[in-house]
Enzyme design. Structure first.
Site, mmCIF file in Angstrom:
data_model
loop_
_atom_site.group_PDB
_atom_site.id
_atom_site.type_symbol
_atom_site.label_atom_id
_atom_site.label_comp_id
_atom_site.label_asym_id
_atom_site.label_seq_id
_atom_site.Cartn_x
_atom_site.Cartn_y
_atom_site.Cartn_z
ATOM 1 N N LYS A 15 -65.873 -20.687 68.894
ATOM 2 C CA LYS A 15 -66.782 -21.530 68.199
ATOM 3 C C LYS A 15 -66.413 -22.815 67.826
ATOM 4 C CE LYS A 15 -66.605 -18.644 64.489
ATOM 5 N NZ LYS A 15 -65.497 -17.832 65.012
ATOM 6 N N ARG A 88 -72.431 -15.991 57.552
ATOM 7 C CA ARG A 88 -71.529 -14.928 57.904
ATOM 8 C C ARG A 88 -71.936 -13.805 57.156
ATOM 9 N NH1 ARG A 88 -66.474 -18.044 59.224
ATOM 10 N NH2 ARG A 88 -64.949 -16.491 59.891
ATOM 11 N N ARG A 127 -52.869 -19.723 69.105
ATOM 12 C CA ARG A 127 -53.611 -20.780 68.750
ATOM 13 C C ARG A 127 -52.687 -22.017 67.998
ATOM 14 N NH1 ARG A 127 -59.221 -20.597 65.658
ATOM 15 N NH2 ARG A 127 -57.974 -19.316 64.470
ATOM 16 N N ARG A 161 -52.318 -21.860 61.747
ATOM 17 C CA ARG A 161 -52.955 -21.520 60.431
ATOM 18 C C ARG A 161 -52.152 -20.311 59.964
ATOM 19 N NH1 ARG A 161 -59.164 -21.406 62.086
ATOM 20 N NH2 ARG A 161 -59.036 -19.410 60.967
ATOM 21 N N ARG A 172 -59.871 -9.912 58.947
ATOM 22 C CA ARG A 172 -60.955 -10.776 59.605
ATOM 23 C C ARG A 172 -61.833 -10.143 60.734
ATOM 24 N NH1 ARG A 172 -57.253 -15.445 61.687
ATOM 25 N NH2 ARG A 172 -59.100 -16.697 62.377
HETATM 26 P P1 AP5 Z 1 -61.496 -21.215 68.654
HETATM 27 O O1 AP5 Z 1 -62.286 -22.347 69.146
HETATM 28 O O2 AP5 Z 1 -60.413 -21.961 67.606
HETATM 29 O O3 AP5 Z 1 -61.930 -20.049 67.903
HETATM 30 P P2 AP5 Z 1 -62.914 -19.930 66.564
HETATM 31 O O4 AP5 Z 1 -64.105 -18.888 67.123
HETATM 32 O O5 AP5 Z 1 -63.397 -21.170 66.090
HETATM 33 O O6 AP5 Z 1 -62.007 -19.190 65.815
HETATM 34 P P3 AP5 Z 1 -61.598 -19.162 64.278
HETATM 35 O O7 AP5 Z 1 -60.488 -18.590 64.090
HETATM 36 O O8 AP5 Z 1 -61.697 -20.707 63.911
HETATM 37 O O9 AP5 Z 1 -62.940 -18.486 63.619
HETATM 38 P P4 AP5 Z 1 -62.824 -17.845 62.321
HETATM 39 O O10 AP5 Z 1 -64.160 -17.596 62.142
HETATM 40 O O11 AP5 Z 1 -62.045 -16.728 62.097
HETATM 41 O O12 AP5 Z 1 -62.208 -18.902 61.504
HETATM 42 P P5 AP5 Z 1 -63.003 -19.868 60.268
HETATM 43 O O13 AP5 Z 1 -62.186 -21.230 60.201
HETATM 44 O O14 AP5 Z 1 -64.331 -20.032 60.517
HETATM 45 O O15 AP5 Z 1 -60.376 -20.641 69.778
HETATM 46 C C1 AP5 Z 1 -59.318 -19.882 69.419
HETATM 47 C C2 AP5 Z 1 -58.265 -19.959 70.364
HETATM 48 O O16 AP5 Z 1 -58.833 -19.836 71.782
HETATM 49 C C3 AP5 Z 1 -57.935 -21.478 70.625
HETATM 50 O O17 AP5 Z 1 -56.669 -21.484 70.875
HETATM 51 C C4 AP5 Z 1 -58.661 -21.807 71.863
HETATM 52 O O18 AP5 Z 1 -57.837 -22.944 72.648
HETATM 53 C C5 AP5 Z 1 -58.860 -20.641 72.733
HETATM 54 N N1 AP5 Z 1 -59.984 -20.710 73.559
HETATM 55 C C6 AP5 Z 1 -61.317 -20.812 73.134
HETATM 56 N N2 AP5 Z 1 -62.294 -20.665 74.069
HETATM 57 C C7 AP5 Z 1 -61.488 -20.223 75.128
HETATM 58 C C8 AP5 Z 1 -61.979 -19.821 76.410
HETATM 59 N N3 AP5 Z 1 -63.247 -19.779 77.003
HETATM 60 N N4 AP5 Z 1 -60.883 -19.434 77.180
HETATM 61 C C9 AP5 Z 1 -59.772 -19.204 76.809
HETATM 62 N N5 AP5 Z 1 -59.013 -19.432 75.520
HETATM 63 C C10 AP5 Z 1 -60.034 -20.188 74.729
HETATM 64 O O19 AP5 Z 1 -62.884 -19.081 58.940
HETATM 65 C C11 AP5 Z 1 -61.540 -18.893 58.249
HETATM 66 C C12 AP5 Z 1 -61.626 -18.256 56.938
HETATM 67 O O20 AP5 Z 1 -62.585 -19.218 56.116
HETATM 68 C C13 AP5 Z 1 -62.427 -17.030 57.124
HETATM 69 O O21 AP5 Z 1 -61.618 -15.658 57.545
HETATM 70 C C14 AP5 Z 1 -63.059 -16.958 55.661
HETATM 71 O O22 AP5 Z 1 -62.148 -16.342 54.666
HETATM 72 C C15 AP5 Z 1 -63.437 -18.180 55.088
HETATM 73 N N6 AP5 Z 1 -64.739 -18.622 55.618
HETATM 74 C C16 AP5 Z 1 -65.224 -19.554 56.574
HETATM 75 N N7 AP5 Z 1 -66.633 -19.532 56.685
HETATM 76 C C17 AP5 Z 1 -66.946 -18.699 55.785
HETATM 77 C C18 AP5 Z 1 -68.126 -18.001 55.168
HETATM 78 N N8 AP5 Z 1 -69.318 -18.769 55.894
HETATM 79 N N9 AP5 Z 1 -68.302 -17.294 54.550
HETATM 80 C C19 AP5 Z 1 -67.172 -16.699 53.865
HETATM 81 N N10 AP5 Z 1 -65.974 -17.127 54.049
HETATM 82 C C20 AP5 Z 1 -65.728 -18.044 55.108
#
Ligand code: AP5
Length: 215
Positions: A15, A88, A127, A161, A172
């Site tokens: 994402k 979410r 990552r 992270r 997660r």
């Molecule tokens: P990346 O693009 O970083 O993936 P992502 O989907 O953004 O993953 P996140 O871990 O950031 O998502 P998340 O939803 O767990 O975390 P968030 O910060 O939102 O790609 C991942 C890796 O794969 C990278 O190394 C990249 O290079 C590689 N890659 C990407 N595309 C690829 C491809 N096509 N092929 C090969 N490799 C590829 O949330 C973190 C925490 O915050 C949550 O756990 C929760 O505690 C809290 N939180 C955030 N939002 C909310 C909400 N709305 N409600 C409640 N709690 C929340």
């Protein structure tokens, strides 16, 4: 053209990677609740301290806090938004619908990025990101050209992270399947859902998202 889109998918689906491309290509504003919460935790505020523990365990932060963060950002205005990691829960999805309606905006598309769990574990555990410019890398699929140096800004502040470990990732993923995956049906019923293969190479995923947005 102004568009508002949601990128929906499990942790590591790509994402953030695709949101950054859409910012560059279309000038949209990326609203990542994960980034906002990480900024809050490093600011040392009381709210930041409260959310840090929840995030490190891999659980979801309360709806009230994240809806408040999105409300603040939407009030600043912008020419089209990418919601990355929000909503979410069904409560967050309802709140987003109300917030957009209140500001005279609408939701154009929800892109579900599909990736299987095995690939997610590899992506998350490999990552790392640049602490200065936020560029996202991966040990195998997207290493830096020069070890330890960001390709984009030259910083050596490369980080992993705290929640990118196998234990937090299990929680997660459970949170995603229990609380977030019902949004797939929610947006399908609203005729907003498009699905892309998140396992494809990054450029292909970007092209598939562009195709879905044209459609
Ligand atoms: P990346 O693009 O970083 O993936 P992502 O989907 O953004 O993953 P996140 O871990 O950031 O998502 P998340 O939803 O767990 O975390 P968030 O910060 O939102 O790609 C991942 C890796 O794969 C990278 O190394 C990249 O290079 C590689 N890659 C990407 N595309 C690829 C491809 N096509 N092929 C090969 N490799 C590829 O949330 C973190 C925490 O915050 C949550 O756990 C929760 O505690 C809290 N939180 C955030 N939002 C909310 C909400 N709305 N409600 C409640 N709690 C929340």
């Amino acid at each position: 053209m102004t568009i508002n889109i949601i990128l929906l998918g499990p942790p590591g689906a790509g994402k953030g990677t695709q949101a950054r491309r859409l910012v560059e290509e279309r000038g949209l504003v990326q609203l990542s609740t994960g980034d906002m919460l990480r900024a809050a935790r490093s600011s040392g505020t009381e709210m930041g301290q409260r959310v840090a523990e929840v995030m490190d365990r891999g659980q979801l932060v309360t709806d009230e806090i994240v809806i408040g963060l999105i409300r603040e950002q939407l009030a600043k205005g912008g020419n089209g938004f990418i919601f990355d990691g929000f909503p979410r829960t069904l409560a967050q999805a309802d709140a987003l619908g109300d917030l957009l309606a209140d500001t005279g905006m609408s939701l154009d598309a929800v892109i579900e990025m599909q990736v299987d769990d095995e690939a997610l574990v590899r992506r998350i555990t490999g990552r790392f990101t640049c602490g200065n410019c936020g560029e996202v890398y991966h040990d195998e699929t997207k290493p830096t050209a020069q070890a330890g140096v960001c390709d984009v800004c030259g910083s050596t502040d490369l980080k992993r992270r705290a929640d990118d470990n196998e234990d937090s990732l299990k929680t997660r993923l459970l949170e995603y399947y229990k609380k977030t995956s019902p949004l797939i049906g929610y947006y399908y019923a609203k005729d907003k859902l498009a699905q892309v293969d998140g396992l494809a190479p990054m450029d292909q995923v970007g092209a598939d998202i562009a195709g879905a947005l044209e459609a």
